[in-house]
Design a protein around this motif. Structure first.
Motif, PDB file in Angstrom:
ATOM      1  N   GLU A  81       0.818  -1.209   0.000  1.00  0.00           N
ATOM      2  CA  GLU A  81       0.000   0.000   0.000  1.00  0.00           C
ATOM      3  C   GLU A  81       0.853   1.261   0.000  1.00  0.00           C
ATOM      4  O   GLU A  81       0.377   2.335  -0.359  1.00  0.00           O
ATOM      5  CB  GLU A  81      -0.927   0.011   1.218  1.00  0.00           C
ATOM      6  N   TYR A 102      -1.237   1.473  -8.936  1.00  0.00           N
ATOM      7  CA  TYR A 102      -2.400   1.876  -8.139  1.00  0.00           C
ATOM      8  C   TYR A 102      -3.602   0.995  -8.479  1.00  0.00           C
ATOM      9  O   TYR A 102      -4.280   0.468  -7.585  1.00  0.00           O
ATOM     10  CB  TYR A 102      -2.719   3.350  -8.405  1.00  0.00           C
ATOM     11  N   ARG A 132      -5.956  -1.709  -6.284  1.00  0.00           N
ATOM     12  CA  ARG A 132      -7.420  -1.666  -6.204  1.00  0.00           C
ATOM     13  C   ARG A 132      -8.026  -2.998  -6.645  1.00  0.00           C
ATOM     14  O   ARG A 132      -8.997  -3.472  -6.031  1.00  0.00           O
ATOM     15  CB  ARG A 132      -7.953  -0.519  -7.074  1.00  0.00           C
ATOM     16  N   ARG A 175      -5.196   5.268  -1.934  1.00  0.00           N
ATOM     17  CA  ARG A 175      -5.742   6.468  -2.572  1.00  0.00           C
ATOM     18  C   ARG A 175      -4.722   6.990  -3.547  1.00  0.00           C
ATOM     19  O   ARG A 175      -3.525   7.060  -3.240  1.00  0.00           O
ATOM     20  CB  ARG A 175      -6.080   7.522  -1.516  1.00  0.00           C
ATOM     21  N   MET A 176      -5.196   7.367  -4.719  1.00  0.00           N
ATOM     22  CA  MET A 176      -4.318   7.675  -5.853  1.00  0.00           C
ATOM     23  C   MET A 176      -3.184   8.649  -5.532  1.00  0.00           C
ATOM     24  O   MET A 176      -2.015   8.289  -5.679  1.00  0.00           O
ATOM     25  CB  MET A 176      -5.150   8.180  -7.034  1.00  0.00           C
TER      26      MET A 176
END
Length: 256
Positions: free
Chosen positions: A142, A220, A224, A231-232
């Motif tokens: 992450e 990214y 997902r 979060r981008m």
């Protein structure tokens, strides 16, 4: 134990000789070296025929990119453990696969990985980046972390269980695969704090600023897809910043 090494190539005549010799010089004897070529037209096939006497399999035909070719090689492999070595790259010394075999003599180990040097394309003694890794822990992907994929060795049964490279990600399929194995499926991984690979600069995901940006965006979306909470803007910033020390750190022990 048999170790399978998959090398993919496309118009790699300039450096594939070094790759082939690097594998053939390893002091571990039970190696299955597979070369998957994308239909090269620059003399790569001639170089492989000349210097690839040790090869177990060689295929030259059109493919759908580097990760498609890697999947072909992985699912042709018969070794207990599988690693990849790009056509431009070499092992740091002749004992690497013996080290890998020793690690996998522990039946509880599913994956191992180590450190990597990016070197100048035409002067392999010139270090450009020093990719040091760390023991995996939850939450690292992450933050944009990943192990150095060319140093990533996996028991073959986990490719059979969890699949190969996801061709949706043309630049970051290695990020997605290592994340899927370590973060999602929780395979038992061991980090070895040694340099195992010398990688010439110029790869598909780091050969231009545009390539880096596209690669970060792909990473990214890989997170997902695997339901990792990212979060981008923050994810991409962390990923970029995590690479910065690699350009300044250098090995404490001289590298040949």
């Amino acid at each position: 134990m048999k170790i399978s090494i998959v090398t993919v190539s496309y118009n790699a005549a300039e450096f594939i000789h070094d790759n082939l010799q690097s594998v053939s010089r390893q002091n571990f004897n039970n190696i299955e070296h597979i070369v998957i070529d994308g239909g090269s037209t620059d003399g790569t096939v001639d170089m492989v025929c000349k210097f690839g006497q040790h090869l177990a399999k060689f295929i030259s035909e059109p493919d759908h990119g580097i990760y498609d070719a890697m999947n072909k090689g992985i699912f042709l492999a018969s070794g207990d453990v599988i690693g990849t070595l790009n056509a431009d790259d070499v092992y740091a010394d002749d004992t690497i696969l013996s080290q890998v075999a020793d690690i996998f003599s522990d039946p509880t180990v599913d994956v191992c990985y180590a450190d990597l040097l990016y070197v100048d394309r035409y002067d392999a003694s010139k270090i450009v980046r020093y990719w040091t890794s760390c023991n995996y822990r939850s939450g690292l992907f992450e933050k944009g972390w990943m192990p150095a994929h060319p140093t990533f060795f996996v028991r073959r049964r986990f490719y059979e269980q969890f699949g190969g490279f996801d061709l949706q990600f043309s630049r970051q399929a290695d990020f997605e695969l290592t994340m899927r194995f370590l973060a999602v499926n929780k395979v038992k991984a061991v980090y070895i704090p040694k340099i195992w690979i010398k990688m010439r600069i110029g790869g598909i995901s780091n050969n231009s600023l545009i390539g880096i940006i596209k690669g970060n965006i792909e990473a990214y979306y890989a997170c997902r897809k695997n339901n990792l909470p990212v979060r981008m803007p923050m994810f991409i910033l962390r990923k970029v910043l995590s690479r910065m020390p690699q350009f300044f750190n250098r090995p404490t022990v001289p590298v040949k």
